[in-house]
Design a protein around this motif. Structure first.
Motif, PDB file in Angstrom:
ATOM      1  N   ARG A 120       9.125   5.725   5.091  1.00  0.00           N
ATOM      2  CA  ARG A 120       9.343   5.700   3.636  1.00  0.00           C
ATOM      3  C   ARG A 120       8.530   6.778   2.932  1.00  0.00           C
ATOM      4  O   ARG A 120       9.017   7.449   2.016  1.00  0.00           O
ATOM      5  N   LEU A 121       7.298   6.948   3.358  1.00  0.00           N
ATOM      6  CA  LEU A 121       6.450   7.947   2.714  1.00  0.00           C
ATOM      7  C   LEU A 121       6.963   9.360   2.998  1.00  0.00           C
ATOM      8  O   LEU A 121       7.019  10.209   2.103  1.00  0.00           O
ATOM      9  N   LEU A 122       7.379   9.613   4.244  1.00  0.00           N
ATOM     10  CA  LEU A 122       7.920  10.937   4.574  1.00  0.00           C
ATOM     11  C   LEU A 122       9.215  11.202   3.821  1.00  0.00           C
ATOM     12  O   LEU A 122       9.477  12.341   3.386  1.00  0.00           O
ATOM     13  N   ASP A 123      10.023  10.159   3.636  1.00  0.00           N
ATOM     14  CA  ASP A 123      11.254  10.314   2.855  1.00  0.00           C
ATOM     15  C   ASP A 123      10.936  10.689   1.408  1.00  0.00           C
ATOM     16  O   ASP A 123      11.656  11.491   0.787  1.00  0.00           O
ATOM     17  N   CYS A 124       9.858  10.116   0.870  1.00  0.00           N
ATOM     18  CA  CYS A 124       9.455  10.463  -0.499  1.00  0.00           C
ATOM     19  C   CYS A 124       9.088  11.939  -0.593  1.00  0.00           C
ATOM     20  O   CYS A 124       9.485  12.628  -1.550  1.00  0.00           O
ATOM     21  N   LEU A 125       8.341  12.438   0.385  1.00  0.00           N
ATOM     22  CA  LEU A 125       7.996  13.866   0.379  1.00  0.00           C
ATOM     23  C   LEU A 125       9.245  14.727   0.442  1.00  0.00           C
ATOM     24  O   LEU A 125       9.344  15.761  -0.252  1.00  0.00           O
ATOM     25  N   LEU A 143       0.823  -1.201   0.000  1.00  0.00           N
ATOM     26  CA  LEU A 143       0.000   0.000   0.000  1.00  0.00           C
ATOM     27  C   LEU A 143       0.862   1.258   0.000  1.00  0.00           C
ATOM     28  O   LEU A 143       0.540   2.249  -0.680  1.00  0.00           O
ATOM     29  N   THR A 144       1.951   1.226   0.753  1.00  0.00           N
ATOM     30  CA  THR A 144       2.852   2.380   0.774  1.00  0.00           C
ATOM     31  C   THR A 144       3.521   2.572  -0.578  1.00  0.00           C
ATOM     32  O   THR A 144       3.689   3.709  -1.049  1.00  0.00           O
ATOM     33  N   ASP A 145       3.907   1.463  -1.231  1.00  0.00           N
ATOM     34  CA  ASP A 145       4.455   1.566  -2.586  1.00  0.00           C
ATOM     35  C   ASP A 145       3.479   2.297  -3.509  1.00  0.00           C
ATOM     36  O   ASP A 145       3.869   3.195  -4.272  1.00  0.00           O
ATOM     37  N   GLU A 146       2.217   1.892  -3.449  1.00  0.00           N
ATOM     38  CA  GLU A 146       1.214   2.484  -4.332  1.00  0.00           C
ATOM     39  C   GLU A 146       0.996   3.963  -3.997  1.00  0.00           C
ATOM     40  O   GLU A 146       0.826   4.803  -4.896  1.00  0.00           O
ATOM     41  N   ALA A 147       0.977   4.286  -2.708  1.00  0.00           N
ATOM     42  CA  ALA A 147       0.805   5.685  -2.303  1.00  0.00           C
ATOM     43  C   ALA A 147       1.971   6.544  -2.788  1.00  0.00           C
ATOM     44  O   ALA A 147       1.780   7.674  -3.273  1.00  0.00           O
ATOM     45  N   ILE A 148       3.184   6.025  -2.678  1.00  0.00           N
ATOM     46  CA  ILE A 148       4.360   6.761  -3.136  1.00  0.00           C
ATOM     47  C   ILE A 148       4.298   6.979  -4.647  1.00  0.00           C
ATOM     48  O   ILE A 148       4.638   8.061  -5.158  1.00  0.00           O
ATOM     49  N   GLU A 149       3.841   5.978  -5.388  1.00  0.00           N
ATOM     50  CA  GLU A 149       3.716   6.119  -6.835  1.00  0.00           C
ATOM     51  C   GLU A 149       2.727   7.231  -7.181  1.00  0.00           C
ATOM     52  O   GLU A 149       2.956   8.031  -8.109  1.00  0.00           O
ATOM     53  N   ILE A 150       1.628   7.293  -6.462  1.00  0.00           N
ATOM     54  CA  ILE A 150       0.642   8.352  -6.712  1.00  0.00           C
ATOM     55  C   ILE A 150       1.236   9.720  -6.406  1.00  0.00           C
ATOM     56  O   ILE A 150       1.059  10.683  -7.159  1.00  0.00           O
TER      57      ILE A 150
END
Length: 485
Positions: A277-282, A210-217
């Protein structure tokens, strides 16, 4: 078709949806600098399950760091002690009792019939007439995406018809059969699946995917203001985690700890890793300064034992009493962090707030015009003044809860909090309990007998509120037979 090719093809579809459904910048082609929103909602995460709130086994370094950079509402409440009602409140800014959504969808019509009271029959689907948070933001030009648990209705009420441009992995169920790919199989008395997640691999874990998909979006929507719901299925049962993470905690469990479930601790660790991971993407995309990150849970921690671990409760909400399904603090107190580096100064705030408040709050923080109806104005307030330091406190308010159903931790009940005083009223015997939360956060000293006038006043207020929102109440069961003495 390889998974990488498949992901390229799917991401092309997502990108097409983003640019087809979201308005473009306009004739002047000026960049849109309105803040993004990433709303991370965890299922069944207890108030005390995180390192920054006192967990003694769980390890959450990334969430601890997020807490230091956020406004942490230390007295935040779910609008209900179970999942679906709270989610409905977040999406509409209305109290679940007013919506007649007071229990999770699968339980409707399948509740115990051998008890003293018969619960009401609530709404199964979030009504399409409600203007959801996604519809309000989407109408103002936001790209809207939902990834993960939905649990707010059947296919005719899925995110696609509730304002979301993009939807992955949600359906009418509240929990997966398994947290491991392919996310389907027997569970909860039926066969279940999580849709929209093809081309996984053996050992792939749901929160990771789910996190992978959120990061892709995020990567594909980064040039437009976006509203992303990442609503995890974890840490709800089934209690399953990756073997290495479980092993990490098994040697750390001690009898004196409040938290002693190594597998659950591993689920919490994985959640923490994925938030990181998501915060790192931001950070990588340069979006952190203009992105509002909300982190919360839909109800208190689940303190019962799962079927496959009958002697090991899932979690412990100490110092709070009880857990999910109960109107004691352990059932309704939840973590709530709000981070927006550009405008929100970090720090703790002890104001009692509720998850329904997030609807108005996010609209205000994004300057999104919305016509609030009378119910939204009555049931919730905006926390924006507290978050942006426009005010150091909110006007005095009263919080209410209504759970006219049975659960292992409770019989049907309602509750009210006014100031530091909280009253719980049970429908089976009309018993009330009164607590002073400033002096007794653990709710160990019932003061209803010692303060009958205060208890009566709060009870009258609670009754009037139920009538005002047309709350459904349980009725006597004509087939109930009292146990023989």
């Amino acid at each position: 078709m390889s998974r990488s090719v498949m992901r390229w093809w799917l991401s092309g579809i997502v990108m097409g949806a983003v640019w087809t459904l979201a308005p473009h910048a306009g004739a002047a082609d000026q960049p849109d600098v309105r803040p993004n929103i990433v709303f991370i909602l965890v299922d069944d995460l207890g108030w005390a399950d995180l390192g920054f709130s006192g967990a003694d086994l769980h390890e959450t370094p990334r969430l601890d760091r997020l807490a230091t950079a956020s406004k942490w509402f230390t007295c935040a409440y779910a609008s209900a002690p179970v999942c679906t009602p709270t989610r409905a409140a977040i999406m509409t800014g209305k109290h679940p009792a007013r919506l007649h959504m007071t229990i999770w969808r699968e339980a409707i019509g399948d509740q115990e019939r051998d008890r003293r009271l018969l619960p009401p029959e609530p709404e199964a689907d979030l009504p399409l007439r409600e203007v959801t948070l996604a519809e309000a933001l989407g109408g103002a030009g936001y790209v809207t995406a939902h990834v993960g648990k939905w649990h707010l209705g059947s296919v005719t009420h899925f995110p696609e018809v509730q304002g979301f441009d993009i939807h992955l992995a949600g359906n009418h169920w509240g929990a997966p059969a398994t947290h491991f790919f392919p996310y389907r199989g027997p569970g909860f008395g039926e066969r279940r699946y999580v849709p929209g997640l093809p081309w996984g691999h053996e050992g792939e874990y749901l929160a990771d995917r789910l996190t992978d998909e959120a990061i892709e979006i995020i990567r594909r929507a980064k040039d437009r203001p976006f509203f992303l719901n990442l609503w995890h299925y974890g840490v709800h049962t089934p209690i399953q985690a990756k073997a290495d993470d479980v092993a990490h905690f098994q040697g750390r469990v001690r009898p004196e700890l409040h938290h002693r479930n190594a597998t659950y601790a591993a689920m919490v660790k994985n959640l923490d890793d994925n938030v990181g991971r998501l915060l790192d993407c931001l950070d990588e995309l340069g979006l952190s300064e203009r992105t509002i990150v909300v982190f919360s849970s839909d109800n208190g921690g689940y303190i019962n034992a799962p079927a496959k671990q009958p002697k090991q409760p899932v979690t412990n909400n100490f110092p709070l009493r009880s857990g999910k399904g109960s109107l004691y603090e352990g059932g309704i107190r939840v973590p709530l962090l709000v981070r927006w580096p550009a405008r929100i100064a970090p720090g703790r705030d002890a104001t009692p707030v509720a998850s329904a408040d997030l609807y108005r709050t996010l609209l205000d923080l994004t300057d999104t015009p919305a016509k609030l109806d009378e119910a939204q104005q009555a049931d919730a307030v905006s926390l924006a003044p507290l978050l942006t330091a426009a005010a150091d406190k909110l006007p005095e308010r009263t919080l209410y809860w209504h759970y006219p159903h049975y659960y292992p931790t409770s019989t049907p009940a309602s509750a009210v909090r006014e100031g530091n005083w909280k009253l719980i009223e049970y429908f089976e015997d009309q018993r009330t309990e009164l607590y002073n939360l400033a002096e007794d956060e653990a709710e160990q000293h019932d003061l209803a007998g010692a303060q009958p006038q205060r208890a009566a006043e709060l009870r009258a207020r609670l009754s009037a509120w139920r009538e005002g929102v047309a709350a459904q109440t349980p009725r006597p069961n004509p087939g109930f037979k009292s146990p023989s003495p």
